[in-house]
Design a protein around this motif. Structure first.
Motif, PDB file in Angstrom:
ATOM      1  N   HIS A 235       0.992  -1.421   0.033  1.00  0.00           N
ATOM      2  CA  HIS A 235       0.013   0.127  -0.186  1.00  0.00           C
ATOM      3  C   HIS A 235       0.693   0.944   0.330  1.00  0.00           C
ATOM      4  N   CYS A 236       0.756   2.044  -0.824  1.00  0.00           N
ATOM      5  CA  CYS A 236       1.190   3.093  -0.943  1.00  0.00           C
ATOM      6  C   CYS A 236       0.993   4.093  -2.055  1.00  0.00           C
ATOM      7  N   PHE A 237       1.161   5.398  -2.551  1.00  0.00           N
ATOM      8  CA  PHE A 237       0.401   6.244  -2.743  1.00  0.00           C
ATOM      9  C   PHE A 237      -1.104   6.319  -2.687  1.00  0.00           C
ATOM     10  N   GLU A 238      -1.630   5.649  -1.872  1.00  0.00           N
ATOM     11  CA  GLU A 238      -2.759   5.523  -1.485  1.00  0.00           C
ATOM     12  C   GLU A 238      -2.965   4.825  -2.413  1.00  0.00           C
ATOM     13  N   GLN A 239      -2.614   4.243  -2.774  1.00  0.00           N
ATOM     14  CA  GLN A 239      -3.044   2.245  -4.388  1.00  0.00           C
ATOM     15  C   GLN A 239      -2.540   1.324  -3.445  1.00  0.00           C
ATOM     16  N   HIS A 240      -2.742   0.316  -4.478  1.00  0.00           N
ATOM     17  CA  HIS A 240      -2.792  -0.897  -3.591  1.00  0.00           C
ATOM     18  C   HIS A 240      -2.327  -1.499  -4.633  1.00  0.00           C
ATOM     19  N   PHE A 241      -1.180  -2.278  -4.815  1.00  0.00           N
ATOM     20  CA  PHE A 241      -0.407  -3.500  -5.581  1.00  0.00           C
ATOM     21  C   PHE A 241      -0.489  -4.586  -5.108  1.00  0.00           C
ATOM     22  N   CYS A 242       0.172  -5.365  -5.932  1.00  0.00           N
ATOM     23  CA  CYS A 242       0.955  -6.466  -5.442  1.00  0.00           C
ATOM     24  C   CYS A 242       1.427  -6.986  -6.351  1.00  0.00           C
ATOM     25  N   MET A 243       2.217  -8.374  -5.809  1.00  0.00           N
ATOM     26  CA  MET A 243       3.610  -8.502  -6.391  1.00  0.00           C
ATOM     27  C   MET A 243       3.609 -10.109  -5.675  1.00  0.00           C
ATOM     28  N   HIS A 244       3.852 -11.165  -7.482  1.00  0.00           N
ATOM     29  CA  HIS A 244       3.327 -12.194  -7.200  1.00  0.00           C
ATOM     30  C   HIS A 244       5.206 -13.142  -7.743  1.00  0.00           C
ATOM     31  N   PHE A 245       4.568 -14.334  -7.011  1.00  0.00           N
ATOM     32  CA  PHE A 245       6.165 -14.756  -7.481  1.00  0.00           C
ATOM     33  C   PHE A 245       5.936 -16.001  -7.090  1.00  0.00           C
ATOM     34  N   GLU A 246       6.324 -17.272  -8.591  1.00  0.00           N
ATOM     35  CA  GLU A 246       6.039 -18.399  -8.511  1.00  0.00           C
ATOM     36  C   GLU A 246       6.980 -18.945  -9.788  1.00  0.00           C
ATOM     37  N   ALA A 247       7.296 -20.510  -9.516  1.00  0.00           N
ATOM     38  CA  ALA A 247       7.753 -20.860 -10.424  1.00  0.00           C
ATOM     39  C   ALA A 247       7.024 -21.875 -11.482  1.00  0.00           C
ATOM     40  N   PHE A 248       7.259 -21.426 -12.975  1.00  0.00           N
ATOM     41  CA  PHE A 248       6.873 -22.627 -13.625  1.00  0.00           C
ATOM     42  C   PHE A 248       7.399 -22.790 -14.989  1.00  0.00           C
ATOM     43  N   GLN A 249       7.077 -23.499 -16.558  1.00  0.00           N
ATOM     44  CA  GLN A 249       8.013 -24.282 -17.213  1.00  0.00           C
ATOM     45  C   GLN A 249       7.483 -23.218 -18.718  1.00  0.00           C
ATOM     46  N   LEU A 250       9.331 -22.798 -18.515  1.00  0.00           N
ATOM     47  CA  LEU A 250       9.354 -22.423 -19.849  1.00  0.00           C
ATOM     48  C   LEU A 250       9.852 -23.063 -20.782  1.00  0.00           C
ATOM     49  N   GLY A 251       8.879 -23.663 -21.480  1.00  0.00           N
ATOM     50  CA  GLY A 251       8.790 -24.200 -22.802  1.00  0.00           C
ATOM     51  C   GLY A 251       9.650 -25.584 -21.889  1.00  0.00           C
ATOM     52  N   MET A 252      10.733 -26.174 -21.166  1.00  0.00           N
ATOM     53  CA  MET A 252      11.447 -26.876 -21.218  1.00  0.00           C
ATOM     54  C   MET A 252      12.189 -27.556 -19.786  1.00  0.00           C
ATOM     55  N   ALA A 253      12.141 -25.523 -19.642  1.00  0.00           N
ATOM     56  CA  ALA A 253      12.845 -24.938 -18.147  1.00  0.00           C
ATOM     57  C   ALA A 253      12.743 -24.459 -17.649  1.00  0.00           C
ATOM     58  N   PRO A 254      12.198 -24.952 -16.303  1.00  0.00           N
ATOM     59  CA  PRO A 254      11.502 -24.542 -15.276  1.00  0.00           C
ATOM     60  C   PRO A 254      12.295 -23.121 -14.402  1.00  0.00           C
ATOM     61  N   VAL A 255      11.529 -22.515 -14.770  1.00  0.00           N
ATOM     62  CA  VAL A 255      11.775 -20.890 -14.304  1.00  0.00           C
ATOM     63  C   VAL A 255      11.304 -20.113 -12.443  1.00  0.00           C
ATOM     64  N   TYR A 256      12.365 -19.038 -12.327  1.00  0.00           N
ATOM     65  CA  TYR A 256      10.654 -18.214 -11.605  1.00  0.00           C
ATOM     66  C   TYR A 256      10.461 -16.918 -12.161  1.00  0.00           C
ATOM     67  N   ILE A 257       9.519 -16.217 -11.375  1.00  0.00           N
ATOM     68  CA  ILE A 257       9.065 -15.497 -12.659  1.00  0.00           C
ATOM     69  C   ILE A 257       8.406 -14.196 -10.773  1.00  0.00           C
ATOM     70  N   VAL A 258       9.131 -13.188 -10.989  1.00  0.00           N
ATOM     71  CA  VAL A 258       8.511 -11.966 -10.121  1.00  0.00           C
ATOM     72  C   VAL A 258       7.832 -10.758 -10.972  1.00  0.00           C
ATOM     73  N   PHE A 259       6.812  -9.788 -10.955  1.00  0.00           N
ATOM     74  CA  PHE A 259       6.626  -9.243 -10.853  1.00  0.00           C
ATOM     75  C   PHE A 259       4.970  -8.763 -10.488  1.00  0.00           C
ATOM     76  N   LEU A 260       4.952  -7.337 -10.521  1.00  0.00           N
ATOM     77  CA  LEU A 260       4.172  -6.631 -10.083  1.00  0.00           C
ATOM     78  C   LEU A 260       2.347  -6.277 -10.802  1.00  0.00           C
ATOM     79  N   GLN A 261       0.947  -6.006  -9.977  1.00  0.00           N
ATOM     80  CA  GLN A 261       0.020  -5.542 -10.360  1.00  0.00           C
ATOM     81  C   GLN A 261      -0.407  -4.416  -9.809  1.00  0.00           C
TER      82      GLN A 261
END
Length: 349
Positions: A235-261
């Motif tokens: 919670h900042c600038f009187e708004q709300h943001f949510c950050m995702h962290f997860e593992a998934f398969q990118l093609g044959m390679a396992p990866v982690y991704i982090v992003f903000l919404q």
């Protein structure tokens, strides 16, 4: 066949058909039968059987023995948008009905989506529905202007009948879907509701401030298929943001991704920027971007790779090549405000 009341054209002559003057426009009501509004099943009804007029369509006082004719007041009552709008409300789901509109032999209507749910039985009179379609009501609806179904949420717009659905699918006042990705959650509502829902029902952590320093720990990181989704709210600038962290398969390679919404609409999301950083042992990966709106599903953002992507081998290296994954993600959120005089953007930290 189904019967329907329709206003006859105004008599614009300067006298009544009987020759009595007055110069006042007359409005009469006639009963017509739509040849298109008939059963599609030969066994459902015979050729001479007529579906009765729905009671809600009859003018006040127009009972079985009522005299014909009418006044301008009756025409106003029957042809008003609000009156017909009530007739277009499905008695099962309460949504506005769109073609094909079905009806039973007694004239009770319901939408095509609910027809399979009631197992071919009228929800009002419990009679068999058959395949009777009320084309008369469909034709009347074509001339209506209806309010957006999100009127109670603040949308003031009014649209022609067949343009209403297109608007409602993109209406800025429509409720938001729950952004939690751990399982399919059907909750929806405004942002304050979703924040409370994520905190209370999904036990999501919430933090105040525009900078963050989070550590993600997972045992046996080589089993990416067993990875769990993690969500954090800021919670900042009187708004709300949510950050995702997860593992998934990118093609044959396992990866982690982090992003903000951004918990709001896309046009507001473009006012903000965020950066992410992960690293160890003198090495680091960084990412800078615009938070996507939660109007976009978690899967849409993930599959577009719009975030910080960390290869599994590199993630293990950042963890010190230990058995457990231990990633420290730092970052910040800031707001870009455009100067109306110069057109340049300034940063608000």
């Amino acid at each position: 066949m189904c019967s329907f009341f329709s206003p006859s054209p105004y008599d614009r002559s300067h006298g009544s058909p009987g020759g009595g003057g007055g110069g006042q426009e007359a409005s009469t009501w006639t009963l017509f039968r739509s040849p298109e509004c008939m059963s599609l099943s030969v066994d459902a009804m015979d050729e001479e059987e007529v579906a009765p007029v729905p009671n809600s369509l009859k003018p006040p006082g127009a009972g079985d023995g009522a005299a014909g004719g009418g006044s301008g007041l009756l025409a106003t009552q029957i042809t008003s948008n609000s009156r017909v709008n009530e007739l277009l409300e499905c008695p099962v789901c309460t949504n506005t009905m769109y073609p094909p509109i079905h009806q039973c032999r007694n004239g009770h209507t319901l939408c095509s989506s609910c027809k399979p749910r009631v197992q071919d039985q009228c929800p009002t009179c419990r009679q068999e529905l058959g395949d009777i379609r009320c084309l008369a009501l469909e034709k009347v609806a074509e001339f209506l202007d209806l309010p957006c179904k999100h009127l109670s949420l603040g949308c003031p717009e009014i649209f022609p009948y067949y343009n209403k659905l297109k608007h409602e699918a993109q209406c800025n006042f429509r409720p938001y879907n729950c952004p939690y990705a751990g399982w399919e959650c059907s909750a929806e509502g405004d942002i304050p509701f979703l924040v409370a829902h994520l905190r209370d029902d999904h036990k999501v952590d919430t933090h105040a401030g525009c900078t963050f320093n989070h550590r993600y720990v997972k045992s046996n990181p080589r089993e990416v298929e067993n990875a769990t989704w993690m969500l954090t709210i800021f919670h900042c600038f009187e708004q709300h943001f949510c950050m995702h962290f997860e593992a998934f398969q990118l093609g044959m390679a396992p990866v982690y991704i982090v992003f903000l919404q951004f918990m709001g609409d896309e046009n507001e999301a473009h006012n903000y920027r965020y950066s992410l950083e992960v690293g160890s042992n003198g090495r680091k990966l960084t990412w800078e971007g615009i938070p996507r709106s939660i109007r976009d599903s978690h899967q849409e953002v993930r599959d577009s790779h719009d975030g910080l992507i960390i290869q599994r081998n590199l993630a293990i290296f950042f963890s010190g090549n230990k058995k457990d994954l231990k990633l420290r993600v730092t970052g910040r959120i800031w707001k870009e405000e455009q100067n109306s005089d110069t057109g340049l953007c300034s940063l608000t930290l």
